[in-house]
Design a protein around this motif. Structure first.
Motif, PDB file in Angstrom:
ATOM      1  N   ASN A 231       0.824  -1.213   0.000  1.00 56.30           N
ATOM      2  CA  ASN A 231       0.000   0.000   0.000  1.00 56.30           C
ATOM      3  C   ASN A 231       0.860   1.266   0.000  1.00 56.30           C
ATOM      4  N   PHE A 236      -0.725   4.611  -1.901  1.00 52.09           N
ATOM      5  CA  PHE A 236      -2.086   4.746  -1.358  1.00 52.09           C
ATOM      6  C   PHE A 236      -2.086   5.514  -0.032  1.00 52.09           C
ATOM      7  N   TYR A 237      -0.999   5.414   0.711  1.00 51.02           N
ATOM      8  CA  TYR A 237      -0.777   6.250   1.884  1.00 51.02           C
ATOM      9  C   TYR A 237       0.701   6.205   2.205  1.00 51.02           C
ATOM     10  N   TYR A 318      -8.193   2.725   7.495  1.00 48.70           N
ATOM     11  CA  TYR A 318      -7.428   3.019   6.285  1.00 48.70           C
ATOM     12  C   TYR A 318      -7.911   4.303   5.618  1.00 48.70           C
ATOM     13  N   ARG A 319      -6.957   5.046   5.084  1.00 50.01           N
ATOM     14  CA  ARG A 319      -7.257   6.213   4.252  1.00 50.01           C
ATOM     15  C   ARG A 319      -6.420   6.096   2.986  1.00 50.01           C
ATOM     16  N   TYR A 320      -7.088   5.726   1.907  1.00 54.28           N
ATOM     17  CA  TYR A 320      -6.402   5.513   0.628  1.00 54.28           C
ATOM     18  C   TYR A 320      -6.550   6.742  -0.268  1.00 54.28           C
ATOM     19  N   GLU A 321      -5.514   7.018  -1.065  1.00 54.45           N
ATOM     20  CA  GLU A 321      -5.590   8.048  -2.097  1.00 54.45           C
ATOM     21  C   GLU A 321      -5.331   7.395  -3.450  1.00 54.45           C
ATOM     22  N   PHE A 322      -6.362   7.415  -4.303  1.00 55.41           N
ATOM     23  CA  PHE A 322      -6.242   6.892  -5.660  1.00 55.41           C
ATOM     24  C   PHE A 322      -6.045   8.068  -6.619  1.00 55.41           C
ATOM     25  N   ASN A 326      -1.845   5.370  -9.741  1.00 57.54           N
ATOM     26  CA  ASN A 326      -1.997   4.102  -9.023  1.00 57.54           C
ATOM     27  C   ASN A 326      -3.401   3.521  -9.108  1.00 57.54           C
ATOM     28  N   ALA A 331      -5.688  -1.595  -3.745  1.00 56.79           N
ATOM     29  CA  ALA A 331      -5.258  -1.344  -2.370  1.00 56.79           C
ATOM     30  C   ALA A 331      -5.802  -2.485  -1.516  1.00 56.79           C
ATOM     31  N   SER A 353     -16.076   8.226   0.374  1.00 55.53           N
ATOM     32  CA  SER A 353     -15.148   8.956  -0.491  1.00 55.53           C
ATOM     33  C   SER A 353     -15.669  10.340  -0.837  1.00 55.53           C
TER      34      SER A 353
END
Length: 611
Positions: A231, A236-237, A318-322, A326, A331, A353
């Protein structure tokens, strides 16, 4: 002569207003920064300092006594709190929002601490000692309602707004089932980019089944490490900063702490706490984006627990950035069972989101508006007691009066007995409260009871909270009938004797949740009931010309009496083990009973006149 207004019109709203900014600063700020992508290390460091105004508020409490009225300070501080909340709201969209919002949180913290001083002083001025005793449980209850509002309803509001302003929420149902455990392989390359047409959305399996059981902790840790590395490597983070620890002990630890630990271990024949070699089973959840986002766009997904059994949990929220670089890779989230879970259950997880900054902006605007309403309401509803005036100078000047407020506190009769009471009344409870949850959660081989996190939530969050509230209200009612002097012995017993329940639990380690719940309910009820005497005694010794400042100083000693023993409790428990630690807690219940005979309390204080 104006008709006296019932305290029911203002005590609940005043103490609800007292609790809200505290929970906004200390709890909600942490949740907000987490949702906005601030690292744990960063927000933990800076938000921890926000507690400082409540710690040092006795230092400026004389100002509230010397200038204007308590009523004036209440309504002005509520307006200033509203302005601080609005400041947080309207700086959230800024590029340097962390810096700006922290500045407004500091304003909130100092305003809220000052409001606490004024509100407590006004409570003592406007109410007779009997009414003070009667409403002490009511005020505590509405203060707790404010805590629940900040930690619950406002977080729900932010989540709802996030959902309404972004992509469709990602929902996953996870079930713990009685199936055979199979090896879970982590293979991120088996997922190909979706590249769907139409709406952009996040996708993952709608349901996930995890076999109940345990696996080797080392195996679980190795897979979790691989997931984190993936990740972070895909952007993603980012990796969380770790605070380094000094390996070499200082002089204090080398010559005092370590020898004391050795002596205590030898005295109690305690063993080192064993680290469990087994962890709860887990599953890996892939999360993908349906199609490539527009150039420069970042789609943020906050994925966390929604509802169900807390025994099914994520390794962390979790805090994902797409983004465009990527989006075509998955993730992953790791969902793990509590190692002590032994029955089928389920939990829901949700990813939101939406426009996170807008959601939190609205939350703070709502509370800012509420404080404007509080300001207007209390401006017209709060009575104007004749005694609510600025303390008169004795010709010493402002600086001299400022110093006199502190000097007069420490000149009070029987100061030694009063200080010992403030520091020792909760000596046992201050240590128990820190170790109760770890004791209930720790495995039986480590001396605990092996409850799941879901069971703990039921025991403390539901049954315990109800018992605490009922005990607090009942304590106020009975104290207003017979007075503090009559009840102080009974209330001291109520806050201390139920601690025996934890010692019995550590000896017999029952499997039935009902025995555990009974012990917690009795202890929480006793704490709520017994705490009434503590609050009333602080009010009693604060009486006089500078009672607002004196009460603030007394609450400072109250905090000290909780802080220092609480700091030592974890260290002591690790040395002694749970059973011997609860023996120590019971020993700590004894000193207060040696102090109470030396307290001189007016027999009529706290008795409510019949109306």
């Amino acid at each position: 002569m104006t008709k006296k207004r019932s305290p029911w019109f203002w005590v609940p709203t005043l103490y609800f207003a007292e609790g809200l900014p505290y929970v906004m600063v200390m709890t909600l700020s942490v949740i907000m920064y987490k949702r906005l992508g601030i690292s744990n290390a960063q927000f933990a460091l800076y938000t921890s300092w926000l507690y400082l105004p409540w710690v040092i508020k006795p230092l400026w409490s004389p100002v509230v006594d010397l200038f204007k009225t308590k009523r004036y300070w209440i309504v002005i501080m509520q307006l200033l709190i509203g302005a601080g909340l609005a400041g947080v709201a309207f700086t959230i969209p800024a590029d340097n929002f962390f810096r700006y919002t922290m500045a407004f949180f500091w304003l909130l913290a100092f305003s809220s601490a000052t409001h606490d001083i004024a509100a407590d002083g006004y409570y003592m001025l406007e109410l007779s000692s009997g009414d003070q005793a009667f409403f002490v449980g009511i005020r505590s209850t509405f203060y707790r309602f404010a805590m629940l509002t900040g930690q619950g309803l406002l977080v729900i509001l932010a989540g709802t707004l996030e959902t309404a302003t972004g992509l469709p929420p990602l929902k996953v149902e996870v079930e713990a089932q009685r199936n055979s455990i199979e090896q879970v392989a982590f293979n991120p390359t088996q997922f190909s980019a979706l590249n769907e047409t139409g709406e952009t959305y996040f996708v993952s399996p709608e349901s996930l089944a995890i076999p109940i059981g345990t696996i080797a902790t080392a195996d679980a840790d190795s897979v979790i490490k691989l997931v984190e590395e993936w990740n972070i490597g895909q952007g993603f983070y980012s990796k969380e900063e770790k605070v380094s620890k000094d390996k070499k002990p200082g002089l204090w630890k080398k010559y005092v702490v370590i020898p004391l630990e050795t002596s205590l271990k030898r005295l109690f024949n305690s063993e080192e706490k064993r680290v469990s070699a087994e962890a709860g089973n887990y599953a890996i959840l892939p999360i993908q984006l349906s199609q490539k986002p527009d150039a420069g766009d970042r789609l943020v997904l906050n994925f966390g627990f929604d509802k169900g059994d807390n025994s099914i949990r994520l390794i962390h929220e979790y805090r994902y950035e797409f983004n465009e670089s990527n989006w075509n890779k998955p993730a992953f989230a790791v969902v793990q069972l509590d190692s002590k879970l032994n029955k089928p259950t389920q939990a829901s997880f949700v990813g939101r989101s939406g426009n996170i900054r807008f959601a939190w902006l609205v939350v703070f605007v709502v509370i800012a508006t509420l404080f404007v309403v509080f300001h207007l309401y209390h401006r017209f509803i709060l009575p104007r007691p004749a005694s609510d005036v600025a303390a008169k100078s004795n010709g010493k000047g402002i600086w001299g009066e400022f110093l006199e407020t502190f000097a007069s506190f420490f000149r009070m009769k029987q100061l030694g007995a009063a200080l010992l009471f403030m520091l020792l009344y909760r000596l046992a409870e201050s240590q128990l409260v820190k170790m109760a949850s770890p004791f209930l959660l720790d495995a039986k081989e480590a001396g605990g009871l092996g409850l799941t996190t879901g069971d703990l939530g039921l025991v403390y969050g539901t049954a315990g909270m109800i018992a605490l509230t009922v005990g607090g209200i009942l304590g106020g009612v009975v104290a207003s009938r017979n007075g503090l002097k009559y009840w102080i012995w009974w209330m001291a017993l109520a806050i201390n004797l139920p601690n025996l329940g934890y010692l019995l639990l550590s000896v017999f380690t029952p499997d039935s949740l009902w025995y555990v719940m009974a012990a917690v309910v009795v202890e929480q009820f006793g704490y709520g009931f017994g705490f009434t005497a503590y609050m009333l005694y602080l009010i009693y010794i604060a009486q006089g010309k500078y009672q607002t400042a004196h009460y603030a100083i007394a609450t400072g000693f109250m905090a000290l009496g909780m802080m220092i023993p609480g700091m030592m409790s974890g260290w002591l428990q690790e040395i002694l083990g749970y059973q011997h630690f609860f023996v120590w807690v019971m020993i700590c219940t004894l000193p207060i009973f040696a102090v109470i005979p030396f307290l001189k309390i007016d027999r009529s204080f706290g008795i409510r006149e019949n109306k």
